[in-house]
Design a protein around this motif. Sequence first.
Motif, PDB file in Angstrom:
ATOM      1  N   TYR A   1      25.750  80.770  12.729  1.00  0.00           N
ATOM      2  CA  TYR A   1      25.554  80.151  11.334  1.00  0.00           C
ATOM      3  C   TYR A   1      24.180  80.776  10.979  1.00  0.00           C
ATOM      4  CZ  TYR A   1      22.441  76.223  12.512  1.00  0.00           C
ATOM      5  OH  TYR A   1      21.574  75.474  12.896  1.00  0.00           O
ATOM      6  N   ALA A   2      24.056  81.405   9.947  1.00  0.00           N
ATOM      7  CA  ALA A   2      22.817  81.695   9.276  1.00  0.00           C
ATOM      8  C   ALA A   2      22.170  80.663   8.457  1.00  0.00           C
ATOM      9  CB  ALA A   2      22.892  82.828   8.156  1.00  0.00           C
ATOM     10  N   SER A   3      20.672  80.440   8.500  1.00  0.00           N
ATOM     11  CA  SER A   3      19.897  79.795   7.740  1.00  0.00           C
ATOM     12  C   SER A   3      18.808  80.480   7.104  1.00  0.00           C
ATOM     13  CB  SER A   3      19.315  78.481   8.824  1.00  0.00           C
ATOM     14  OG  SER A   3      18.266  78.973   9.472  1.00  0.00           O
ATOM     15  N   ALA A   4      18.036  79.790   6.097  1.00  0.00           N
ATOM     16  CA  ALA A   4      16.969  80.335   5.411  1.00  0.00           C
ATOM     17  C   ALA A   4      15.616  80.071   6.477  1.00  0.00           C
ATOM     18  CB  ALA A   4      16.591  79.401   4.081  1.00  0.00           C
ATOM     19  N   GLY A   5      15.871  79.881   7.517  1.00  0.00           N
ATOM     20  CA  GLY A   5      14.486  79.618   8.483  1.00  0.00           C
ATOM     21  C   GLY A   5      14.447  78.297   9.295  1.00  0.00           C
ATOM     22  N   ASN A   6      13.755  78.362  10.380  1.00  0.00           N
ATOM     23  CA  ASN A   6      13.515  77.346  11.143  1.00  0.00           C
ATOM     24  C   ASN A   6      13.080  75.873  10.339  1.00  0.00           C
ATOM     25  OD1 ASN A   6      14.643  78.174  13.869  1.00  0.00           O
ATOM     26  ND2 ASN A   6      12.826  79.548  13.917  1.00  0.00           N
ATOM     27  N   GLY A   7      13.912  75.035  10.532  1.00  0.00           N
ATOM     28  CA  GLY A   7      13.489  73.795   9.755  1.00  0.00           C
ATOM     29  C   GLY A   7      13.759  73.965   8.431  1.00  0.00           C
ATOM     30  N   SER A   8      14.603  74.891   7.837  1.00  0.00           N
ATOM     31  CA  SER A   8      15.003  74.929   6.488  1.00  0.00           C
ATOM     32  C   SER A   8      16.309  73.769   6.271  1.00  0.00           C
ATOM     33  CB  SER A   8      15.353  76.231   6.182  1.00  0.00           C
ATOM     34  OG  SER A   8      16.741  76.602   7.015  1.00  0.00           O
ATOM     35  N   VAL A   9      16.580  73.354   5.041  1.00  0.00           N
ATOM     36  CA  VAL A   9      17.843  72.539   4.642  1.00  0.00           C
ATOM     37  C   VAL A   9      19.099  73.259   5.321  1.00  0.00           C
ATOM     38  CG1 VAL A   9      19.040  71.634   2.807  1.00  0.00           C
ATOM     39  CG2 VAL A   9      16.592  71.522   2.615  1.00  0.00           C
ATOM     40  N   SER A  10      19.052  74.595   5.298  1.00  0.00           N
ATOM     41  CA  SER A  10      20.296  74.942   5.565  1.00  0.00           C
ATOM     42  C   SER A  10      20.250  74.902   7.311  1.00  0.00           C
ATOM     43  CB  SER A  10      20.645  76.535   5.331  1.00  0.00           C
ATOM     44  OG  SER A  10      19.376  77.169   5.512  1.00  0.00           O
ATOM     45  N   HIS A  11      19.121  75.006   7.828  1.00  0.00           N
ATOM     46  CA  HIS A  11      19.114  74.744   9.303  1.00  0.00           C
ATOM     47  C   HIS A  11      19.556  73.385   9.752  1.00  0.00           C
ATOM     48  CE1 HIS A  11      16.272  74.879  13.173  1.00  0.00           C
ATOM     49  NE2 HIS A  11      17.697  74.728  13.532  1.00  0.00           N
ATOM     50  N   MET A  12      18.964  72.336   9.235  1.00  0.00           N
ATOM     51  CA  MET A  12      19.202  71.013   9.600  1.00  0.00           C
ATOM     52  C   MET A  12      20.398  70.676   9.206  1.00  0.00           C
ATOM     53  SD  MET A  12      16.332  70.314  10.716  1.00  0.00           S
ATOM     54  CE  MET A  12      15.974  68.558  11.087  1.00  0.00           C
ATOM     55  N   MET A  13      21.240  71.340   8.058  1.00  0.00           N
ATOM     56  CA  MET A  13      22.484  70.893   7.691  1.00  0.00           C
ATOM     57  C   MET A  13      23.480  71.524   8.878  1.00  0.00           C
ATOM     58  SD  MET A  13      24.389  71.921   4.133  1.00  0.00           S
ATOM     59  CE  MET A  13      26.080  71.409   3.981  1.00  0.00           C
ATOM     60  N   GLY A  14      23.138  72.710   9.224  1.00  0.00           N
ATOM     61  CA  GLY A  14      23.699  73.396  10.359  1.00  0.00           C
ATOM     62  C   GLY A  14      23.869  72.380  11.434  1.00  0.00           C
ATOM     63  N   GLU A  15      22.496  71.958  12.087  1.00  0.00           N
ATOM     64  CA  GLU A  15      22.487  71.177  13.256  1.00  0.00           C
ATOM     65  C   GLU A  15      23.337  69.802  13.070  1.00  0.00           C
ATOM     66  OE1 GLU A  15      21.324  72.153  16.176  1.00  0.00           O
ATOM     67  OE2 GLU A  15      21.150  74.147  15.146  1.00  0.00           O
ATOM     68  N   LEU A  16      23.210  69.345  11.786  1.00  0.00           N
ATOM     69  CA  LEU A  16      23.988  68.015  11.437  1.00  0.00           C
ATOM     70  C   LEU A  16      25.334  68.146  11.699  1.00  0.00           C
ATOM     71  CD1 LEU A  16      23.681  64.990  10.962  1.00  0.00           C
ATOM     72  CD2 LEU A  16      23.449  65.726   8.478  1.00  0.00           C
ATOM     73  N   PHE A  17      25.940  69.478  11.085  1.00  0.00           N
ATOM     74  CA  PHE A  17      27.262  69.740  11.282  1.00  0.00           C
ATOM     75  C   PHE A  17      27.716  69.738  12.613  1.00  0.00           C
ATOM     76  CE2 PHE A  17      30.873  72.544  11.740  1.00  0.00           C
ATOM     77  CZ  PHE A  17      31.747  72.221  11.010  1.00  0.00           C
ATOM     78  N   LYS A  18      26.923  70.491  13.522  1.00  0.00           N
ATOM     79  CA  LYS A  18      27.564  70.516  14.829  1.00  0.00           C
ATOM     80  C   LYS A  18      27.239  69.134  15.585  1.00  0.00           C
ATOM     81  CE  LYS A  18      24.745  73.374  17.302  1.00  0.00           C
ATOM     82  NZ  LYS A  18      23.566  74.368  17.709  1.00  0.00           N
ATOM     83  N   MET A  19      26.663  68.217  15.275  1.00  0.00           N
ATOM     84  CA  MET A  19      26.653  66.994  15.864  1.00  0.00           C
ATOM     85  C   MET A  19      27.809  66.216  15.458  1.00  0.00           C
ATOM     86  SD  MET A  19      22.553  66.019  15.188  1.00  0.00           S
ATOM     87  CE  MET A  19      21.314  66.964  15.595  1.00  0.00           C
TER      88      MET A  19
END
Length: 329
Positions: free
Chosen positions: A161-179
Amino acid sequence: MKRRHVILGLSLTAAALAAPLTAGIAHAQDAYPTKPIRLVVPFPPGGTTDIVGRLFADKLSQALGQTVVVENKAGAGGSIGSAQVASAEPDGYTLGIATVSTHGINPAIYHNLPFDAEKDFTPISNLASVPNIMVINPKVPAKNISEFIALAKKEPGKLAYASAGNGSVSHMMGELFKMASGTDLMHVPYRGVGPALNDTLAGQVDVLYDNLPSSLPHVQAGKLIAMAVASPKRVAALPDVPTFAEAGLAAVNDSSWFGLIGPANLPKPVLDKLYAAVVKVSADPAVVQRLESLGAAPVANTPEEYAKQISAEIAKNKRIAKEANVKID
């Protein structure tokens, strides 16, 4: 006896001198605003934060009778602009736009922020709620989120999955989805949502977590497939796409938000005027229509409600950051 009279006389004189000063401050607050207001947008022009900020700046100018001038102060994930608001005089003439990034994620992952997101600001109101969305490239063999989760579990670590960068909303959302889904996806950070979106469209990465406005046109054009939206209810523009809550992933169902803040200790008369103006602007049909075109909705919650929302956002992202080991020094 004489000494007592002298002390009493000095006290009365001091009180007399202080009275006009106190009255002057009260009058200044009551007359607020008497000059243009600066609104700091902590991200570059063109993004959702800037769009929402400029929309409300224009309408608040009309409601308050003074020009609200937008200044884009980007950098450090929104921290540079936010720090300028925190250090400004609490007179109501410097305000800012707060986001999930600046007042939710950054306090959870940065250890050297130049401000305290809960103590150094006066929350005024959450202006707008913007749904987030999970999209995939059409080459991924999944027609819905259930099929995607099954595929990801079958091939752990293969999908990226792509994100707008480390610590971005998209990154945190991706990690939350995984959990929440019990899946293992590879994170590919980019320098902004634009490059992340482009590579998802090109099939270089499989998945993108994003604010709805930037991905929506590509979903409507069939270039991306929407899996789910993070929103209290389904988005009118995508009636067949479930919310994460409907998909059994309620933990991922939080929208992004964009709020109005000032420095700490904003005088109550000023705060009350600003909040009343936000309520008025949020009911303007033109504002509602413009936000709806972005898949967003006005919120206009109270300062107290918004303060609680900020605290809850920080707590949530601290949990995500700890479990996913996300931190930026």
